[in-house]
Design a protein around this motif. Structure first.
Motif, PDB file in Angstrom:
ATOM      1  N   GLY A   6      67.614  53.855  70.003  1.00 37.65           N
ATOM      2  CA  GLY A   6      66.648  54.929  70.183  1.00 37.65           C
ATOM      3  C   GLY A   6      66.280  55.587  68.872  1.00 37.65           C
ATOM      4  N   PRO A   7      67.264  56.115  68.113  1.00 39.09           N
ATOM      5  CA  PRO A   7      66.920  56.707  66.814  1.00 39.09           C
ATOM      6  C   PRO A   7      66.324  55.644  65.880  1.00 39.09           C
ATOM      7  CG  PRO A   7      69.131  57.345  67.505  1.00 39.09           C
ATOM      8  CD  PRO A   7      68.686  56.288  68.459  1.00 39.09           C
ATOM      9  N   ALA A   8      65.305  56.023  65.128  1.00 37.99           N
ATOM     10  CA  ALA A   8      64.582  55.054  64.306  1.00 37.99           C
ATOM     11  C   ALA A   8      65.483  54.364  63.288  1.00 37.99           C
ATOM     12  CB  ALA A   8      63.411  55.744  63.601  1.00 37.99           C
ATOM     13  N   TRP A   9      66.417  55.103  62.697  1.00 35.16           N
ATOM     14  CA  TRP A   9      67.231  54.516  61.629  1.00 35.16           C
ATOM     15  C   TRP A   9      68.148  53.407  62.139  1.00 35.16           C
ATOM     16  CZ3 TRP A   9      72.545  54.828  61.961  1.00 35.16           C
ATOM     17  CH2 TRP A   9      73.070  55.757  62.855  1.00 35.16           C
ATOM     18  N   THR A  10      68.438  53.388  63.451  1.00 34.73           N
ATOM     19  CA  THR A  10      69.383  52.403  63.971  1.00 34.73           C
ATOM     20  C   THR A  10      68.768  51.007  64.107  1.00 34.73           C
ATOM     21  OG1 THR A  10      68.861  52.947  66.281  1.00 34.73           O
ATOM     22  CG2 THR A  10      70.651  54.174  65.230  1.00 34.73           C
ATOM     23  N   ILE A  11      67.448  50.868  64.014  1.00 35.92           N
ATOM     24  CA  ILE A  11      66.805  49.564  64.163  1.00 35.92           C
ATOM     25  C   ILE A  11      66.566  48.893  62.818  1.00 35.92           C
ATOM     26  CG2 ILE A  11      64.385  50.327  64.043  1.00 35.92           C
ATOM     27  CD1 ILE A  11      65.833  47.793  66.559  1.00 35.92           C
ATOM     28  N   VAL A  12      66.879  49.579  61.724  1.00 35.10           N
ATOM     29  CA  VAL A  12      66.512  49.100  60.388  1.00 35.10           C
ATOM     30  C   VAL A  12      67.125  47.742  60.078  1.00 35.10           C
ATOM     31  CG1 VAL A  12      66.861  49.537  57.919  1.00 35.10           C
ATOM     32  CG2 VAL A  12      65.967  51.337  59.401  1.00 35.10           C
ATOM     33  N   ASP A  13      68.406  47.555  60.375  1.00 30.40           N
ATOM     34  CA  ASP A  13      69.056  46.284  60.033  1.00 30.40           C
ATOM     35  C   ASP A  13      68.373  45.117  60.728  1.00 30.40           C
ATOM     36  OD1 ASP A  13      70.842  47.502  58.361  1.00 30.40           O
ATOM     37  OD2 ASP A  13      72.471  47.595  59.831  1.00 30.40           O
ATOM     38  N   TYR A  14      67.944  45.312  61.968  1.00 30.15           N
ATOM     39  CA  TYR A  14      67.219  44.247  62.679  1.00 30.15           C
ATOM     40  C   TYR A  14      65.866  43.990  62.036  1.00 30.15           C
ATOM     41  CZ  TYR A  14      64.457  41.998  66.333  1.00 30.15           C
ATOM     42  OH  TYR A  14      63.614  41.156  67.029  1.00 30.15           O
ATOM     43  N   MET A  15      65.154  45.047  61.684  1.00 30.97           N
ATOM     44  CA  MET A  15      63.820  44.902  61.101  1.00 30.97           C
ATOM     45  C   MET A  15      63.877  44.248  59.722  1.00 30.97           C
ATOM     46  SD  MET A  15      61.771  46.262  63.434  1.00 30.97           S
ATOM     47  CE  MET A  15      60.262  46.967  62.803  1.00 30.97           C
ATOM     48  N   LYS A  16      65.029  44.300  59.076  1.00 34.52           N
ATOM     49  CA  LYS A  16      65.182  43.691  57.750  1.00 34.52           C
ATOM     50  C   LYS A  16      65.337  42.174  57.806  1.00 34.52           C
ATOM     51  CE  LYS A  16      67.498  47.398  55.135  1.00 34.52           C
ATOM     52  NZ  LYS A  16      68.796  47.785  54.517  1.00 34.52           N
ATOM     53  N   LEU A  17      65.615  41.641  58.985  1.00 36.46           N
ATOM     54  CA  LEU A  17      65.916  40.219  59.080  1.00 36.46           C
ATOM     55  C   LEU A  17      64.725  39.367  58.630  1.00 36.46           C
ATOM     56  CD1 LEU A  17      67.771  40.051  62.520  1.00 36.46           C
ATOM     57  CD2 LEU A  17      68.783  39.836  60.242  1.00 36.46           C
ATOM     58  N   PRO A  18      64.995  38.154  58.142  1.00 33.76           N
ATOM     59  CA  PRO A  18      63.896  37.244  57.787  1.00 33.76           C
ATOM     60  C   PRO A  18      63.004  36.975  58.990  1.00 33.76           C
ATOM     61  CG  PRO A  18      66.003  36.422  56.965  1.00 33.76           C
ATOM     62  CD  PRO A  18      66.324  37.581  57.866  1.00 33.76           C
ATOM     63  N   LYS A  19      61.740  36.713  58.713  1.00 35.81           N
ATOM     64  CA  LYS A  19      60.768  36.522  59.788  1.00 35.81           C
ATOM     65  C   LYS A  19      61.141  35.365  60.730  1.00 35.81           C
ATOM     66  CE  LYS A  19      57.660  39.743  58.946  1.00 35.81           C
ATOM     67  NZ  LYS A  19      56.313  39.402  58.486  1.00 35.81           N
ATOM     68  N   ASP A  20      61.847  34.354  60.210  1.00 32.60           N
ATOM     69  CA  ASP A  20      62.174  33.221  61.076  1.00 32.60           C
ATOM     70  C   ASP A  20      63.314  33.547  62.050  1.00 32.60           C
ATOM     71  OD1 ASP A  20      64.355  33.209  59.422  1.00 32.60           O
ATOM     72  OD2 ASP A  20      64.091  31.178  58.685  1.00 32.60           O
ATOM     73  N   GLN A  21      63.847  34.765  61.973  1.00 37.11           N
ATOM     74  CA  GLN A  21      64.857  35.195  62.937  1.00 37.11           C
ATOM     75  C   GLN A  21      64.300  36.249  63.893  1.00 37.11           C
ATOM     76  OE1 GLN A  21      68.741  36.134  61.228  1.00 37.11           O
ATOM     77  NE2 GLN A  21      68.256  34.911  59.431  1.00 37.11           N
ATOM     78  N   LEU A  22      63.008  36.496  63.821  1.00 31.90           N
ATOM     79  CA  LEU A  22      62.372  37.532  64.634  1.00 31.90           C
ATOM     80  C   LEU A  22      61.306  36.932  65.523  1.00 31.90           C
ATOM     81  CD1 LEU A  22      61.867  40.236  61.848  1.00 31.90           C
ATOM     82  CD2 LEU A  22      63.709  40.150  63.534  1.00 31.90           C
ATOM     83  N   GLU A  23      60.981  37.652  66.578  1.00 28.57           N
ATOM     84  CA  GLU A  23      59.834  37.325  67.404  1.00 28.57           C
ATOM     85  C   GLU A  23      59.272  38.644  67.930  1.00 28.57           C
ATOM     86  OE1 GLU A  23      62.924  35.411  68.554  1.00 28.57           O
ATOM     87  OE2 GLU A  23      63.524  37.497  68.747  1.00 28.57           O
ATOM     88  N   PRO A  24      58.000  38.659  68.296  1.00 30.24           N
ATOM     89  CA  PRO A  24      57.426  39.913  68.814  1.00 30.24           C
ATOM     90  C   PRO A  24      58.124  40.360  70.092  1.00 30.24           C
ATOM     91  CG  PRO A  24      55.704  38.335  68.243  1.00 30.24           C
ATOM     92  CD  PRO A  24      56.997  37.590  68.197  1.00 30.24           C
ATOM     93  N   ILE A  25      58.112  41.650  70.351  1.00 27.50           N
ATOM     94  CA  ILE A  25      58.608  42.164  71.628  1.00 27.50           C
ATOM     95  C   ILE A  25      57.880  41.481  72.775  1.00 27.50           C
ATOM     96  CG2 ILE A  25      58.671  44.210  73.111  1.00 27.50           C
ATOM     97  CD1 ILE A  25      59.102  45.905  70.618  1.00 27.50           C
ATOM     98  N   MET A  26      56.591  41.236  72.587  1.00 27.80           N
ATOM     99  CA  MET A  26      55.792  40.588  73.632  1.00 27.80           C
ATOM    100  C   MET A  26      56.073  39.083  73.652  1.00 27.80           C
ATOM    101  SD  MET A  26      54.030  42.740  75.425  1.00 27.80           S
ATOM    102  CE  MET A  26      52.748  41.710  76.117  1.00 27.80           C
ATOM    103  N   SER A  27      57.337  38.746  73.909  1.00 29.49           N
ATOM    104  CA  SER A  27      57.777  37.360  74.030  1.00 29.49           C
ATOM    105  C   SER A  27      58.498  37.193  75.357  1.00 29.49           C
ATOM    106  CB  SER A  27      58.721  36.975  72.884  1.00 29.49           C
ATOM    107  OG  SER A  27      58.095  37.071  71.629  1.00 29.49           O
TER     108      SER A  27
END
Length: 790
Positions: A474-495
């Motif tokens: 919920g708090p914005a700072w807690t998502i930072v480590d996930y957002m830092k990941l390389p793009k090939d480890q991420l996908e849009p929420i709309m998946s």
């Protein structure tokens, strides 16, 4: 047991690209703030452009009458159900689909969505077994005994893994209903060893089982205006899409078992002792939890293990599912709760073994009550008569009942982490009564509409529980480590749920964080809360889709949020806004303005230099007459000037002196003597646009704050600048001081006058003599003046 691993050869290439939704990728603008019109489905009579259900909205319904027999010795569940299915759609249905979720436990009838596997470095003996090719039937999954219509005539059906299609004797038309019966049984899995949401847990210390009966009966799939039949296979991850209906369920279990289930028990008088029934009635009006089945009674039942039987009867109306639990180990407590918004009287209750007594007796039912009251404030009033929490070593949700974890050490003590985790999971799973049990999204397709919205509301509820509660999502700072990941480890929420690698952060944390940023940083609490409640009210007991949520949030708030949905939900870019440069300018208060002489010539006739094809054809067309040619009063000096009938010397040069500024007087110099200008240049390094939030600290220790909305990036999505004038010197500038935007690199968010370099310059300050010229008068001679005409 250790395994020796020999690597022969590995050729691996992983290429994953984020969804490219840019409409103008070659430009520094026109992408981030483009509307979602080309992405969202077209509004129609079923779902409107405002995000509300349309005048043609419909949804089908299924009512269930079920009898179940729990065989504790064989760990088998035998069931018989009658389903009444109502077709409210505009379509004729030739067949219907049911879910056989228990087949996911079968080795031969599971959905078969494999994932890659590699040799481990270590393996326990339970996991190590010879690979069976082909895999043998492990005996789990649904065993269908009989499928008939209401008259007992067999129906044709086909089982496809976790789905069953029943072919109807004749088409089911709009407004018609079809009644059919299914008899089945299945072997109940050990959910601790095999995983999954339902099954039994065995307690070797006392030899008893605790049953969580979930996805336990053949259930109707959803048929909808946006998807048709939602018959995607159940893989164990993507959860459920279900139709609303009424349930009547009877459960025959050992007589010393305590049963909790969706809805209200209709025969407590027959299944409870007189003391237990008296305690239950007392709990209904109590403001603190009352033990209905006590710790002593539960311990005694653990030893007795009766071979007698009892049948518990439950009813639940307007629910999408039914789950239940049964065990002789249960302590059971409860208390009454009144929901202020609708004056609904609810029984908040908890079931738990002695292993969880030290935590659940103190916190569980209180957390249930707190959750339904807080969620009611932020969404809709809780409409059901019961809300229950069951300690079952895991977390999962169903209407009016949920399963949670939280056990103490054997001496009754517990860590703070276990306590907070237990309270958090109770809030989360009870909160699922609202998302998706009432606001009934399709979990099989969009996990975030279920888990993300619920995790966000859970965060609001945790904050109301204890201001010191260590919320992790919920708090914005807690998502930072996930957002830092390389793009090939991420996908849009709309998946789709099945295709998400980082499932927890993507489906739970990121949407919850995004909604919190909307509430606290972008929209403000008042606007957000009203829009969020509007969404909940519009789609309660209906089937919303993502576009319905996005559109409602904008429609009810008056905020254009397409840029936010586009970036946060459809993209994978992180937030990384940096202070690139600071320029400091001091004023020259003694500047003397020089009168500026401007040389100019009289304007030529303002006719198009090139006669375009439209003008030529209009002039040649004998059927066209021009207004100014007919009305002499509309012909002025410039009518003739444009036709070279008025002569003006356009070569002659004239001059104009601009003397609108004058030096500052003594009073003004004193007023501006401490002024300094600061130009702050920002660069968008991450790609995701966000508001610019600044904290200014001055040399005297005072602070000022400023917020610029995300729209500051609309004309240049890469760079932005802000200029400020202060009458005292800045000591430092902090970007995003409260860590509200999930900025992944805060090292570039700070500027200090002491430790940072800054460009310096001067700017001249003058006093204005008079107001700017208005109404078209420029001070220059016009052709009419030169010609001496009016």
């Amino acid at each position: 047991m250790k395994l020796k691993v020999t690597v022969l050869s590995v050729f691996t290439f992983v290429g994953v690209s984020a969804q490219n939704i840019q409409n103008n990728p070659g430009s520094n603008h026109g992408n981030k703030f483009e509307q979602l019109g080309t992405i969202l489905p077209t509004p129609n009579i079923y779902r409107t452009a405002s995000g509300s259900p349309g005048q043609g909205y419909w949804q089908n319904r299924a009512d269930y009458n079920i009898s179940a027999y729990l065989d504790e010795d064989k760990r088998n569940l035998k069931g018989s159900e009658t389903i009444t299915y109502y077709n409210n759609s505009t379509d004729d249905l030739d067949y219907i689909w049911l879910q056989l979720d228990e087949n996911e436990a079968s080795s031969v009838n599971k959905a078969d969505y494999p994932t890659s596997s590699v040799l481990p470095k270590a393996l326990n003996d339970q996991k190590l077994k010879i690979s069976e090719l082909p895999e043998k039937d492990n005996g789990y999954g649904v065993h269908l005994e009989k499928v008939t219509d209401a008259a007992g005539t067999p129906l044709k059906y086909t089982v496809n893994k976790t789905m069953m299609r029943i072919d109807l004797p004749k088409a089911l038309k709009k407004g018609e209903q079809f009644i059919f019966k299914v008899d089945w049984n299945y072997n109940i899995t050990n959910r601790i060893k095999m995983g999954g949401r339902g099954g039994y847990e065995n307690f070797p210390e006392d030899g008893n089982d605790l049953y969580t009966m979930t996805q336990w009966y053949p259930r109707m799939c959803v048929y909808s205006d946006f998807h048709g039949w939602q018959n995607h296979q159940f893989t164990g991850r993507g959860e459920f899409a279900l139709a609303f209906g009424n349930f009547k369920v009877s459960m025959n279990v050992p007589s010393d078992h305590v049963v909790g289930g969706t809805g209200e028990c209709k025969n407590y008088e027959q299944v409870l002792s007189s003391d237990q029934l008296s305690r239950y009635k007392k709990a209904q009006s109590s403001t603190e939890p009352v033990e209905i089945v006590t710790l002593e009674e539960a311990k005694k039942a653990e030893k007795s293990k009766s071979k007698q039987r009892k049948t518990w009867v439950f009813e639940a109306n307007n629910v999408r599912d039914f789950a239940w639990t049964s065990s002789r180990k249960f302590i059971w407590d409860g208390m009454g709760v009144v929901i202020p918004e609708n004056n609904n009287k609810v029984m908040a209750m908890s079931f738990y073994g002695k292993e969880a007594y030290g935590l659940y007796r103190k916190f569980s039912t209180r957390a249930v009550a707190h959750t339904i009251k807080t969620y009611s404030e932020f969404t809709i009033p809780y409409p059901y008569p019961v809300a229950q929490s069951v300690e079952a070593a895991n977390g999962m949700e169903y209407p009016m009942i949920c399963f949670n974890f939280g056990r103490t050490e054997k001496d009754g003590t517990y860590s703070e982490g276990i306590k907070n985790g237990m309270i958090g999971v109770v809030i989360h799973e009870v909160g699922h009564n609202f998302f998706p049990m009432i606001i009934n999204s399709d979990e099989r397709q969009w996990t975030w509409m279920d888990e993300g919205l619920n995790t966000f509301t859970e965060y609001l509820t945790e904050e109301r529980w204890d201001n010191k509660f260590p919320s992790k999502r919920g708090p914005a700072w807690t998502i930072v480590d996930y957002m830092k990941l390389p793009k090939d480890q991420l996908e849009p929420i709309m998946s789709n749920s099945e295709n998400i690698v980082q499932f927890g952060p993507n489906a739970y944390s990121k949407p919850a964080t995004g909604l919190n940023i909307l509430r606290e940083t972008i929209m403000g609490r008042e606007l957000f809360d009203k829009a969020y409640k509007t969404y909940a009210k519009r789609w309660a007991f209906k089937h919303p889709e993502p576009a319905d949520f996005f559109r409602t949030m904008e429609d009810a708030s008056g905020e254009d949020l397409d840029w936010f949905w586009r970036g946060w939900f459809y993209g994978t870019d992180p937030v990384d806004i940096a202070i690139d440069k600071v320029t400091i300018a001091t004023p020259d208060l003694d500047a003397v303005p020089a009168d500026k002489e401007v040389k100019y010539k009289v304007d030529k006739a303002l006719v198009n230099e090139f006669q375009d094809v439209s003008k030529i054809r209009n002039k040649e067309d004998k059927n066209i007459t021009f207004y100014v040619d007919k009305d002499k009063e509309a012909q002025d000096f410039y009518y003739r000037y444009d036709r070279a009938e008025e002569k003006v010397d356009n070569a002659k040069e004239y001059s104009l002196t601009n003397d609108n500024n004058m030096p500052l007087d003594k009073k003004d110099k004193e007023k501006f003597k401490n002024i300094q200008g600061y130009q702050i240049d920002f660069v968008n390094k991450g790609g995701l646009v966000m508001p610019i939030i600044l904290e200014f600290t001055f040399e005297d220790g005072t602070k000022l704050y400023d917020r610029s909305s995300a729209q500051i990036w609309r004309l240049n999505e890469l760079k932005a600048s802000k200029t400020y004038y202060f009458d005292k010197k800045l000591k430092s500038i902090q970007l995003d001081p409260m860590r509200e935007t999930a900025d992944i690199d805060t090292s570039n968010n700070f500027w200090s006058a002491d430790g940072s370099s800054a460009e310096t310059s001067k700017f001249q300050v003058f006093k204005q003599k008079h107001d700017a010229v208005r109404g078209g008068a420029s001070g220059k001679l016009n052709p009419m003046q030169v010609a001496g005409k009016k």
